[in-house]
Design an enzyme around this catalytic site. Structure first.
Site, PDB file in Angstrom:
ATOM      1  N   ARG A 196       1.336  72.944  47.112  1.00  0.00           N
ATOM      2  CA  ARG A 196       0.080  73.243  46.421  1.00  0.00           C
ATOM      3  C   ARG A 196       0.091  72.924  44.922  1.00  0.00           C
ATOM      4  NH1 ARG A 196      -2.138  77.469  46.004  1.00  0.00           N
ATOM      5  NH2 ARG A 196      -4.268  76.851  46.463  1.00  0.00           N
TER       6      ARG A 196
ATOM      7  N   CYS B  11      11.841  62.852  43.610  1.00  0.00           N
ATOM      8  CA  CYS B  11      11.607  61.797  42.616  1.00  0.00           C
ATOM      9  C   CYS B  11      10.115  61.537  42.412  1.00  0.00           C
ATOM     10  CB  CYS B  11      12.317  60.519  43.020  1.00  0.00           C
ATOM     11  SG  CYS B  11      14.093  60.752  43.177  1.00  0.00           S
TER      12      CYS B  11
END
Ligand SMILES: *Cc1c(COP(=O)(O)O)cnc(C)c1O
Length: 420
Positions: free
Chosen positions: A310, A341
């Site tokens: 979220r 990443c």
């Protein structure tokens, strides 16, 4: 308030021991809190005949949680075959299951109508002819009010939403379903997400009752139920005021009473809350494993956005506690980051927190809905385990963490090449 004081008092004194036993990261859910919210919901709408909650399975699709919902008398809102299977596995049966799918495929209709069936909630008028025979006697449509309602931030503006039957189509939809043999009818809508203004939900109830009245008048049918959907909000931020359940249920009850006065009967009221039922009753527990001080100060934790999407997806705020530092001032400004990443892999951005050291447990609130369930495996980052804090204070592992074997499972198959 985000996580309730009761939940904190039940959890925090045991947290170190739980973390030691199971290892972090994990989501942990609070049975007592979930049951309390369930009872409050039932109580609030007790004056509406046939009130029922259909828990939105996508919010927390764990069988142990679904079992709690079923114990409380709740049904299930499903939109995929795995969600149907999960609901049936915990005892959900027939009209205890609403199947609210979107862009539905033929095999999904087959699955929905087999094994005791369900309440089919059709997303479009064109799907009526695609429902396999025999056409179910009970049919429901999802109504999209379009310009008649303004949207809210997560779900968007109804005019731009891909869901549901338009206002202009709604009478025809029921007419066609009646022609195919339907004799029992329901009406559904879902126009909000994380809505904290109770009057919006009251207006939604008013809207579905008006549409029911309109269709009943045109087609001489009667609605067995109206379903106002989910979308009840929870206060993620400490300063957010919670949804006023009492005021909302009082106003909605008045609307149903008025309908009954006028028509001599009223449809049952259904809802399908996910977030409201479980959101605040779960948290993600992680350990601080690194800190760095470059242009900003970072605390690196052992969970990443594969455990809770979220913040990255919606820039959503999730409150954070560091129980071991509860008596210290929030003197530091941190970005709390995962290992993925992607630069949006941050649970908090420029958050005031007490000084955090490696090894501290970092508790990320309100992960009980749309938390673990949204996870993914991008970047080889696997999903964490789920625990359930039982009402007797014991803790149960209700889903193990993913392993490398799980990640590689879909690469393990019979060779098959084809040169057409
Ligand atoms: C996602 C969804 C819900 C639950 O939404 P919450 O915001 O968790 O209450 C209910 N109904 C439908 C059709 C949904 O897609």
């Amino acid at each position: 308030m985000p996580m309730s004081d009761d939940f904190k008092q039940r959890l925090f004194p045991k947290l170190e021991a739980i973390a030691e036993h199971y290892g972090t990261p994990f989501h942990i859910y609070d049975e007592a809190g979930i049951r309390k919210t369930g009872e409050e919901l039932k109580q609030a709408f007790a004056k509406i005949d046939g009130f029922q909650e259909f828990f939105a399975v996508k919010a927390l699709p764990n069988p142990k949680i679904l079992k709690l919902m079923h114990d409380m008398g709740f049904g299930f809102d499903c939109s995929s075959i795995p969600e149907l299977i999960l609901s049936r596995q915990v005892g959900g049966n027939g009209e205890e299951i609403m199947f609210t799918s979107n862009n539905t495929a033929p095999h999904e209709f087959e699955a929905a109508l087999s094994e005791g069936g369900c309440v089919l909630n059709l997303d479009d008028i064109s799907l009526i002819d695609k429902v396999p025979a025999p056409f179910p006697e009970l049919i429901c449509f999802r109504y999209n009010p379009g310009p008649r309602r303004s949207g809210n931030i997560i779900i968007g503006n109804p005019v731009e939403a891909k869901y549901g039957v338009s206002h202009e189509q709604v009478v025809d939809a029921y007419r066609k379903a009646k022609e195919r043999g339907a004799t029992r009818f329901g009406l559904h809508t879902m126009v909000a997400s994380n809505e904290l203004d109770y009057t919006y939900m009251v207006e939604t109830a008013r809207m579905v009752l008006e549409i029911a009245e309109l269709v009943e008048y045109e087609l001489d049918i009667r609605f067995e139920f109206v379903n106002i959907g989910g979308g009840f909000g929870i206060p993620y931020k400490p300063e957010d005021a919670p949804l006023d359940l009492d005021a909302m249920s009082k106003d909605i009850t008045i609307l149903f009473d008025a309908f009954k006065q006028k028509h001599g009967y009223a449809p049952k009221m259904f809802m399908e809350s996910g977030r409201y039922m479980t959101g605040p009753h779960g948290c993600l527990v992680t350990t601080a494993i690194n800190s760095k001080d470059i242009y900003r100060k970072y605390v690196g934790v052992d969970a990443c956005m594969s455990a809770l999407m979220r913040p990255a997806l919606y820039e959503a705020y999730h409150h954070i506690d560091v129980p071991a530092k509860a008596d210290q001032e929030a003197t530091e400004t941190y970005d709390v980051a995962g290992s993925l990443c992607e630069n949006n892999d941050k649970f908090a951005i420029q958050r005031q927190l007490p000084p955090i050291e490696d090894g501290d447990l970092v508790v990320i609130h309100d992960s009980g809905a749309h938390g673990h369930a949204m996870g993914f495996q991008y970047n080889g980052r696997l999903r964490p385990k789920e625990l359930l804090l039982r009402t007797d204070g014991s803790v149960e592992l209700i889903r193990r963490e993913e392993t490398n074997e799980d990640y590689f499972a879909t690469l393990n198959f019979e060779a098959d090449s084809f040169n057409p």
